[in-house]
Design an enzyme around this catalytic site. Structure first.
Site, PDB file in Angstrom:
ATOM      1  N   SER A   1       0.803  -1.221   0.000  1.00 24.06           N
ATOM      2  CA  SER A   1       0.000   0.000   0.000  1.00 24.06           C
ATOM      3  C   SER A   1       0.835   1.269   0.000  1.00 24.06           C
ATOM      4  O   SER A   1       0.344   2.339  -0.382  1.00 24.06           O
ATOM      5  CB  SER A   1      -0.943   0.008   1.213  1.00 24.06           C
ATOM      6  OG  SER A   1      -0.214  -0.152   2.414  1.00 24.06           O
TER       7      SER A   1
ATOM      8  N   ASP B   1      -2.626   6.392  11.800  1.00 28.35           N
ATOM      9  CA  ASP B   1      -1.860   5.775  10.721  1.00 28.35           C
ATOM     10  C   ASP B   1      -0.535   6.531  10.597  1.00 28.35           C
ATOM     11  O   ASP B   1      -0.491   7.660  10.106  1.00 28.35           O
ATOM     12  CB  ASP B   1      -2.645   5.855   9.412  1.00 28.35           C
ATOM     13  CG  ASP B   1      -1.891   5.264   8.228  1.00 28.35           C
ATOM     14  OD1 ASP B   1      -0.724   4.859   8.407  1.00 28.35           O
ATOM     15  OD2 ASP B   1      -2.452   5.229   7.115  1.00 28.35           O
TER      16      ASP B   1
ATOM     17  N   HIS C   1       1.440   5.368   6.269  1.00 24.96           N
ATOM     18  CA  HIS C   1       1.206   5.985   4.966  1.00 24.96           C
ATOM     19  C   HIS C   1       1.444   7.493   5.054  1.00 24.96           C
ATOM     20  O   HIS C   1       1.802   8.014   6.117  1.00 24.96           O
ATOM     21  CB  HIS C   1      -0.207   5.640   4.483  1.00 24.96           C
ATOM     22  CG  HIS C   1      -0.436   4.170   4.360  1.00 24.96           C
ATOM     23  ND1 HIS C   1      -1.030   3.414   5.351  1.00 24.96           N
ATOM     24  CD2 HIS C   1      -0.117   3.301   3.366  1.00 24.96           C
ATOM     25  CE1 HIS C   1      -1.078   2.146   4.980  1.00 24.96           C
ATOM     26  NE2 HIS C   1      -0.524   2.045   3.779  1.00 24.96           N
TER      27      HIS C   1
END
Length: 452
Positions: free
Chosen positions: A173, A423, A426
């Site tokens: 990702s 998060d 990312h």
């Protein structure tokens, strides 16, 4: 007697003039010989000089014409030494280490490269402003290599050079994060029709520009080989199981790309990896038989499998290949002097300590990756490492944290403890991945020009 003496004088004068003419023309012929090393031109010019003094002008012109013709022939056959001395200047990537540098706040030039609302195809889990982040300073940092600048981004020029090509990102990702960035960087520079297509059960995303016959694609293969994480929507598992030598299931969809950008790292950080043996499913079941191995050993094995595939399936004369370095995960604030139990939540400034390295990055895996790429290079296949590892270490401020579209609702515990719900893996867009792509493009399309 007078007449005879006069005749002798005339004859001697004639002989003197003729000798002078022959001497002069002989000099011209010698000059032609040494300038052009052409014996044929010499003999033809010498024969042409035994007639009369009136032929001097025409012979000289002929000799000069021959010299010009021979010079042109020599240039045609590569003997123009002056031109050969004009060696093309080295490209920027040959003279500068783009991966060694520092972050500089820059809100006056061209950062951010685009605005969040100018990229309608961006994934919501990266759209931090849309989902409530108020500060925007994280968008305004440029990477400054030591001793040089890399070229200022020119979206229109990149689009022109990608015409007729397929650029494919393959990996986890974070590579999808980078693909989102590239798509957003180029979106406004692509005229005409453009669309996003999903295929292969959503493992393939294809951003296409019809008028340019180009596509910028992303393929979900978080461990490159077949694994229990192959489902792009359902892969929240507490263990990693791979079929370590089975890459063809994914790789058959990569072979027609003109530019390949690989990554795999995040999914190998669990201490133990299961290597499936026999025909059982990677998703588990009664017939599953596996060995357990440490993550570093497993990482070495998967890169060996990938390298074999590259050697047998990719023509490096046709396809350019790149491998992205490891990326930081700022999940422990104590790494940069913060409190225990805190993460990157509410961080708004980069780390300024030169050489900072957060505790979640495994340097041994970077060395394994470098070694694998060096072995390929020794066999004549160049896969360029885009070593973004160090530059990502500093950017604890640039993650989505809680400002993102959620794949599933937060639990009450997460709502009460946003540190744990953040998060820190990312990256918000626009932001840090745009810099990765600027560096990547400097390698895809080398240039001698630098940013002004």
């Amino acid at each position: 007697m007078g007449k005879k003496h006069s005749s002798m004088v005339w004859d001697m004068k004639t002989m003197f003039h003729c000798s002078t003419v022959m001497f002069f023309l002989g000099g011209l012929a010698t000059l032609s010989f040494y300038r052009n090393n052409n014996q044929e031109a010499l003999s033809s010019n010498t024969k042409a000089t035994h007639t009369n003094a009136t032929t001097i002008t025409s012979t000289t012109a002929t000799a000069n014409a021959n010299i010009d013709d021979i010079s042109k022939k020599n240039r045609t056959h590569g003997f123009d030494h002056q031109r050969r001395r004009k060696i093309a200047p080295p490209s920027l990537i040959e003279t500068c280490d783009l991966f060694s540098g520092r972050w500089v706040h820059d809100n006056k030039s061209h950062y951010p490269l685009y605005k969040e609302d100018e990229c309608p195809l961006m994934h919501g889990d990266l759209a931090c402003q849309t989902y409530g982040r108020k500060d925007s300073k994280y968008q305004q940092w440029r990477w400054q290599p030591h001793g040089c600048d890399f070229p200022r981004f020119d979206g229109k020029a990149v689009v022109e050079r990608l015409k007729g090509k397929r650029l494919l990102f393959v990996g986890d990702s974070v590579n999808r994060n980078q693909w989102d960035s590239m798509m957003c960087m180029l979106y406004s520079s692509i005229p005409g029709k453009k669309k996003l297509k999903l295929g292969l059960n959503r493992t393939l995303y294809s951003f296409q520009a019809r008028d340019y016959n180009m596509s910028i694609d992303y393929y979900w293969a978080p461990m490159l080989v077949e694994s229990n994480g192959d489902d792009p929507s359902n892969h929240s598992l507490n263990h990693r199981t791979v079929r370590i030598e089975s890459i063809e299931k994914h790789a058959r969809h990569w072979v027609d790309a003109d530019i390949l950008v690989f990554n795999t790292y995040l999914w190998w950080r669990l201490p133990i990896i299961r290597l499936l043996k026999g025909p059982g499913s990677v998703l588990g079941g009664p017939n599953q038989v596996y060995d357990e191995i440490d993550n570093v050993g497993a990482y070495k094995k998967v890169l060996k499998t990938w390298s074999k595939w590259v050697l047998t399936h990719i023509n490096p004369a046709k396809t350019k290949m790149f491998f992205m370095g490891l990326t930081a995960t700022h999940s422990k604030a104590k790494d940069w002097g913060g409190k225990n139990q805190e993460t990157c939540y509410k961080e708004t400034e980069p780390v300024t300590l030169d050489g900072f390295w957060e505790s979640g990055t495994i340097p041994q895996m970077l060395r394994i990756l470098e070694s694998s790429l060096n072995k390929l290079k020794a066999k004549g296949v160049n896969v360029q490492l885009i070593n973004i590892t160090q530059l990502t270490q500093y950017r604890k401020d640039a993650h989505p944290t809680v400002y993102r579209r959620l794949w599933r609702p937060l639990t009450e515990e997460q709502k009460n403890n946003p540190q744990r719900a953040s998060d820190c893996t990312h990256w918000c867009l626009p932001g840090v991945p745009d810099i990765w792509n600027e560096i990547l493009l400097a390698y895809i399309f080398p240039t001698t020009k630098t940013a002004s």
